[in-house]
Design an enzyme around this catalytic site. Structure first.
Site: not given
Ligand code: 4NP
Length: 155
Positions: A7, A124, A10, A12-14
């Protein structure tokens, strides 16, 4: 079979997808299957998953607190057989680092495993509310279930 979940951050989703897959790999006794996760960005390298991700995983009986964020690198194409990305921006970021057609063929949107060819994204949840995380969990769980059952059939 080495599987990488990717994702953006790294956190939240992955990491949640990794935790769900690890649980299913055990449940289905899928020998020789390994899963890891990474983010295309370097914002959260070395960090634990987001507290909201840890909470939703825990609610479903999965401990992801030992995971730490890392950034996707081109050499991941050497180690992994399949690279599942969460959204279209992950898809273009990862694909841009492919060195050849074999690398490119390894990359797919995770939700194409449950809705082939529809190119749906896992939303997201980072800036959203709590429901976002449960919704993401359900999407990831359905996709991972499909992947492990089809791997099991091939064993
Ligand atoms: P992820 O979510 O891609 O599912 O881990 C996010 C985590 C952090 C950020 C964006 C999306 N960020 O902008 O810091």
């Amino acid at each position: 079979m080495n599987i990488l979940m990717v994702c953006l951050g790294n956190i939240c989703r992955s990491p949640l997808a990794q935790g769900i897959m690890e649980k299913k790999i055990k449940k289905y006794n899928l020998n020789n299957t390994y899963v890891d996760s990474a983010g295309t960005a370097d914002y959260h390298v070395g960090e634990k998953p987001d507290p909201r991700t840890i909470e939703i995983a825990g609610k479903h009986g999965i401990d992801i607190t030992k995971q730490r964020g890392r950034q996707f690198k081109a050499h991941d194409f050497r180690k992994f057989d399949k690279i599942y990305v969460m959204d279209h921006s992950n898809l273009s970021d990862v694909s841009a680092q492919a060195e050849n057609d074999d690398d490119l063929k390894k990359v797919d949107l995770l939700l194409n495993s449950i809705s082939p060819g529809e190119n749906r994204a896992v939303p997201d949840p980072y800036y959203g509310g709590k429901n976002g995380f449960e919704n993401v969990y359900q999407l990831l769980d359905a996709a991972c279930e499909k992947i492990v059952t089809s791997l099991k059939q091939k064993q």
